[in-house]
Design a protein around this motif. Structure first.
Motif, PDB file in Angstrom:
ATOM      1  N   LEU A  97       5.188  -6.723  -5.303  1.00 56.36           N
ATOM      2  CA  LEU A  97       4.795  -6.224  -3.566  1.00 56.36           C
ATOM      3  C   LEU A  97       3.599  -4.873  -4.051  1.00 56.36           C
ATOM      4  O   LEU A  97       2.637  -4.357  -4.572  1.00 56.36           O
ATOM      5  CB  LEU A  97       5.809  -4.634  -3.821  1.00 56.36           C
ATOM      6  N   ALA A  98       2.779  -5.936  -3.058  1.00 58.97           N
ATOM      7  CA  ALA A  98       1.826  -5.299  -3.288  1.00 58.97           C
ATOM      8  C   ALA A  98       0.663  -5.478  -1.334  1.00 58.97           C
ATOM      9  O   ALA A  98       1.566  -5.389  -0.504  1.00 58.97           O
ATOM     10  CB  ALA A  98       0.894  -6.635  -2.962  1.00 58.97           C
ATOM     11  N   GLY A  99      -0.169  -3.932  -1.452  1.00 59.74           N
ATOM     12  CA  GLY A  99      -0.157  -4.104  -0.295  1.00 59.74           C
ATOM     13  C   GLY A  99      -2.454  -3.117  -0.302  1.00 59.74           C
ATOM     14  O   GLY A  99      -2.356  -2.740  -1.357  1.00 59.74           O
ATOM     15  N   GLY A 100      -3.046  -3.193   0.592  1.00 58.93           N
ATOM     16  CA  GLY A 100      -4.074  -2.995   0.564  1.00 58.93           C
ATOM     17  C   GLY A 100      -4.598  -2.041   0.194  1.00 58.93           C
ATOM     18  O   GLY A 100      -4.750  -1.609   0.040  1.00 58.93           O
ATOM     19  N   PHE A 101      -3.263  -0.561   0.885  1.00 62.24           N
ATOM     20  CA  PHE A 101      -2.538   0.680   0.677  1.00 62.24           C
ATOM     21  C   PHE A 101      -2.152   0.964  -0.460  1.00 62.24           C
ATOM     22  O   PHE A 101      -2.271   1.797  -1.435  1.00 62.24           O
ATOM     23  CB  PHE A 101      -3.127   1.383   1.947  1.00 62.24           C
ATOM     24  N   ALA A 102      -0.755   0.727   0.552  1.00 64.43           N
ATOM     25  CA  ALA A 102      -0.065   0.851  -0.966  1.00 64.43           C
ATOM     26  C   ALA A 102       0.781  -0.211  -1.167  1.00 64.43           C
ATOM     27  O   ALA A 102       1.119  -1.272  -0.288  1.00 64.43           O
ATOM     28  CB  ALA A 102       0.893   2.028  -0.210  1.00 64.43           C
ATOM     29  N   GLY A 103       1.506  -0.844  -2.208  1.00 68.61           N
ATOM     30  CA  GLY A 103       2.677  -1.899  -2.995  1.00 68.61           C
ATOM     31  C   GLY A 103       3.365  -0.958  -2.101  1.00 68.61           C
ATOM     32  O   GLY A 103       4.368  -2.596  -1.693  1.00 68.61           O
ATOM     33  N   GLU A 104       4.449   0.010  -2.245  1.00 73.90           N
ATOM     34  CA  GLU A 104       5.725   0.284  -2.207  1.00 73.90           C
ATOM     35  C   GLU A 104       5.725   1.733  -1.444  1.00 73.90           C
ATOM     36  O   GLU A 104       5.225   2.600  -2.456  1.00 73.90           O
ATOM     37  CB  GLU A 104       6.493   0.146  -3.369  1.00 73.90           C
ATOM     38  N   THR A 105       6.008   1.975  -0.031  1.00 73.52           N
ATOM     39  CA  THR A 105       6.465   3.565  -0.165  1.00 73.52           C
ATOM     40  C   THR A 105       7.923   3.940   0.151  1.00 73.52           C
ATOM     41  O   THR A 105       8.673   3.125   0.970  1.00 73.52           O
ATOM     42  CB  THR A 105       5.722   3.623   1.859  1.00 73.52           C
ATOM     43  N   ASP A 106       8.413   3.984  -0.791  1.00 70.96           N
ATOM     44  CA  ASP A 106       9.944   4.696  -1.005  1.00 70.96           C
ATOM     45  C   ASP A 106      10.147   6.367  -1.036  1.00 70.96           C
ATOM     46  O   ASP A 106       9.759   6.909  -0.601  1.00 70.96           O
ATOM     47  CB  ASP A 106       9.963   4.228  -1.986  1.00 70.96           C
ATOM     48  N   ARG A 107      11.679   6.447  -0.507  1.00 71.17           N
ATOM     49  CA  ARG A 107      12.355   7.685  -0.194  1.00 71.17           C
ATOM     50  C   ARG A 107      11.258   8.238   0.145  1.00 71.17           C
ATOM     51  O   ARG A 107      11.266   9.872  -0.356  1.00 71.17           O
ATOM     52  CB  ARG A 107      12.535   8.033  -1.969  1.00 71.17           C
ATOM     53  N   GLY A 108      11.574   8.751   1.560  1.00 70.86           N
ATOM     54  CA  GLY A 108      11.096  10.017   2.447  1.00 70.86           C
ATOM     55  C   GLY A 108       9.327  10.051   2.470  1.00 70.86           C
ATOM     56  O   GLY A 108       9.396  11.339   3.286  1.00 70.86           O
ATOM     57  N   SER A 109       8.922   8.789   1.839  1.00 70.79           N
ATOM     58  CA  SER A 109       7.630   8.712   1.569  1.00 70.79           C
ATOM     59  C   SER A 109       6.627   9.272   2.943  1.00 70.79           C
ATOM     60  O   SER A 109       7.208   8.323   3.890  1.00 70.79           O
ATOM     61  CB  SER A 109       6.975   8.653   0.829  1.00 70.79           C
ATOM     62  N   THR A 110       5.503   9.243   3.326  1.00 65.63           N
ATOM     63  CA  THR A 110       4.701   8.534   4.320  1.00 65.63           C
ATOM     64  C   THR A 110       3.134   8.935   4.519  1.00 65.63           C
ATOM     65  O   THR A 110       3.009   9.093   3.191  1.00 65.63           O
ATOM     66  CB  THR A 110       4.590  10.197   5.413  1.00 65.63           C
ATOM     67  N   VAL A 111       2.642   8.463   4.791  1.00 66.09           N
ATOM     68  CA  VAL A 111       1.235   7.887   5.174  1.00 66.09           C
ATOM     69  C   VAL A 111       0.821   7.493   6.347  1.00 66.09           C
ATOM     70  O   VAL A 111       1.671   7.403   7.078  1.00 66.09           O
ATOM     71  CB  VAL A 111       1.062   6.495   4.865  1.00 66.09           C
ATOM     72  N   SER A 112      -0.294   8.785   7.028  1.00 66.06           N
ATOM     73  CA  SER A 112      -0.341   8.842   8.394  1.00 66.06           C
ATOM     74  C   SER A 112      -2.172   8.976   7.956  1.00 66.06           C
ATOM     75  O   SER A 112      -2.840   9.706   7.434  1.00 66.06           O
ATOM     76  CB  SER A 112       0.138  10.234   8.918  1.00 66.06           C
ATOM     77  N   ASN A 113      -2.692   8.542   9.208  1.00 64.51           N
ATOM     78  CA  ASN A 113      -4.068   8.649   9.409  1.00 64.51           C
ATOM     79  C   ASN A 113      -5.139   7.678   8.243  1.00 64.51           C
ATOM     80  O   ASN A 113      -5.761   8.855   7.885  1.00 64.51           O
ATOM     81  CB  ASN A 113      -4.494   9.947   9.390  1.00 64.51           C
ATOM     82  N   ALA A 114      -4.567   6.587   8.377  1.00 65.84           N
ATOM     83  CA  ALA A 114      -5.586   5.958   6.798  1.00 65.84           C
ATOM     84  C   ALA A 114      -6.178   4.991   7.317  1.00 65.84           C
ATOM     85  O   ALA A 114      -5.126   3.669   8.618  1.00 65.84           O
ATOM     86  CB  ALA A 114      -4.134   5.638   5.888  1.00 65.84           C
ATOM     87  N   TYR A 115      -6.319   3.874   6.576  1.00 59.87           N
ATOM     88  CA  TYR A 115      -6.567   2.659   6.643  1.00 59.87           C
ATOM     89  C   TYR A 115      -7.045   1.957   5.582  1.00 59.87           C
ATOM     90  O   TYR A 115      -7.340   2.348   4.902  1.00 59.87           O
ATOM     91  CB  TYR A 115      -7.654   2.785   8.002  1.00 59.87           C
ATOM     92  N   SER A 116      -7.321   0.712   5.285  1.00 57.25           N
ATOM     93  CA  SER A 116      -7.138  -0.188   4.513  1.00 57.25           C
ATOM     94  C   SER A 116      -8.213  -1.316   4.407  1.00 57.25           C
ATOM     95  O   SER A 116      -8.427  -2.116   5.388  1.00 57.25           O
ATOM     96  CB  SER A 116      -5.441  -1.001   3.817  1.00 57.25           C
ATOM     97  N   LEU A 117      -9.805  -1.501   4.129  1.00 59.03           N
ATOM     98  CA  LEU A 117     -10.197  -2.281   4.151  1.00 59.03           C
ATOM     99  C   LEU A 117      -9.910  -3.544   3.754  1.00 59.03           C
ATOM    100  O   LEU A 117     -10.829  -4.764   3.956  1.00 59.03           O
ATOM    101  CB  LEU A 117     -11.739  -2.162   4.357  1.00 59.03           C
ATOM    102  N   GLY A 118      -9.806  -3.503   2.490  1.00 61.50           N
ATOM    103  CA  GLY A 118      -9.744  -4.891   0.919  1.00 61.50           C
ATOM    104  C   GLY A 118      -9.326  -5.770   1.422  1.00 61.50           C
ATOM    105  O   GLY A 118      -7.868  -5.130   1.537  1.00 61.50           O
ATOM    106  N   ALA A 119      -9.227  -7.324   0.439  1.00 62.82           N
ATOM    107  CA  ALA A 119      -8.541  -8.400   0.748  1.00 62.82           C
ATOM    108  C   ALA A 119      -6.814  -7.991  -0.458  1.00 62.82           C
ATOM    109  O   ALA A 119      -7.584  -7.020  -1.431  1.00 62.82           O
ATOM    110  CB  ALA A 119      -9.607  -9.392   0.396  1.00 62.82           C
ATOM    111  N   VAL A 120      -5.962  -8.433   0.199  1.00 59.41           N
ATOM    112  CA  VAL A 120      -5.079  -8.871  -0.699  1.00 59.41           C
ATOM    113  C   VAL A 120      -4.141 -10.130  -0.767  1.00 59.41           C
ATOM    114  O   VAL A 120      -4.388 -10.491  -0.234  1.00 59.41           O
ATOM    115  CB  VAL A 120      -3.862  -7.867  -0.225  1.00 59.41           C
ATOM    116  N   THR A 121      -4.141 -10.558  -2.155  1.00 58.32           N
ATOM    117  CA  THR A 121      -3.722 -11.790  -2.427  1.00 58.32           C
ATOM    118  C   THR A 121      -2.498 -11.659  -3.553  1.00 58.32           C
ATOM    119  O   THR A 121      -2.946 -11.053  -4.877  1.00 58.32           O
ATOM    120  CB  THR A 121      -4.972 -12.270  -3.558  1.00 58.32           C
TER     121      THR A 121
END
Length: 266
Positions: A95-119
């Protein structure tokens, strides 16, 4: 490393991070549990050198690997590239993401950004997103954007590769008021939702999620980012940008003088 039952603000990490198989790794933290993070960033590259094995998943993100158990991240960004390896089989997904790989069990991300490549290389057992690999368990992401090139042999998307997970106890996940650059990410799809009929119940939901760049709206025009507020030029709100010159940045990092390479990425 693990951040557990913590409150963090105004912090950063700049070093490269490397990990082997069966790991959770992120530019800022590998796992975040019952923790609140605000106004922080990570700029280092994140690399996993082997895929998950024997029923254990790899999780990798530019900022955090696993965001879990009602944790939250606000007003933060990541810019380092994420490089990982697909899992050995369907029980060992990556599970891979530019900012987060996995977001689970009621967690949140707000007002954020990701610029990096994901491979994700090495096969089809990987979910790879420009911002997050998987959003599940009643978790939500809002007011974010992603620009990095996304590539992988499995499911890929400009923002979230799996929005709501049919294999999770709580299958729901949400994405709202967000953008992905379809030109720089190389992705024409921003998120992938398994239909409710297949899920056997509630699924992921997406609200006001838009493609920009390429044949879409300019990523350097304030009018493109209506979800981010009416005033994007003074720094009075959460987001600010220089029309025609930059993408949105967080007002907390705004400066009229360029002092680092990250500012040139925007």
């Amino acid at each position: 490393g693990l951040l557990d039952v913590s409150t963090i603000s105004g912090s950063f990490a700049t070093g490269a991070v490397n990990a082997a198989a069966d790991s959770m790794v992120g530019g800022f933290a590998g796992e975040v549990d019952v923790t609140t993070i605000d106004s922080s960033y990570a700029t280092g590259a994140v690399t996993q050198t082997a895929g998950g094995q024997s029923g254990v998943s790899n999780v990798a993100g530019g900022f955090v690997g696993l965001l879990d158990n009602n944790s939250s991240v606000t007003r933060s960004y990541s810019s380092g590239a994420v490089q990982t390896i697909a899992g050995l089989d369907s029980g060992s997904f990556t599970l891979a993401g530019g900012f987060a790989g996995e977001t689970d069990r009621g967690s949140t991300v707000s007002n954020a950004y990701s610029l990096g490549a994901v491979t994700a290389t090495g096969g089809a057992f990987a979910d790879t997103g420009g911002f997050a690999g998987v959003v599940q368990g009643g978790s939500g992401i809002d007011h974010v954007y992603a620009t990095g090139l996304v590539s992988g042999g499995g499911q890929t998307a400009g923002l979230v590769a799996v929005l709501g997970n049919p294999n999770d106890a709580d299958k729901t996940g949400s994405l709202s008021f967000s953008y992905w650059d379809q030109h720089t990410t190389g992705q024409t799809v921003g998120y992938i939702i398994t239909p409710p009929a297949v899920m056997g119940g509630p699924s992921g939901t997406a609200t006001s999620v838009s493609a920009i760049g390429g044949s879409g709206p300019s990523p350097y025009a304030t009018a493109t980012y209506g979800n981010f507020g009416a005033d994007l030029t003074t720094g009075a709100g959460t987001w600010v940008m220089i029309p025609g010159e930059t993408r949105p940045m967080l007002s907390s990092e705004y400066s009229t003088t360029i002092t680092n390479a990250h500012q040139l990425q925007l």
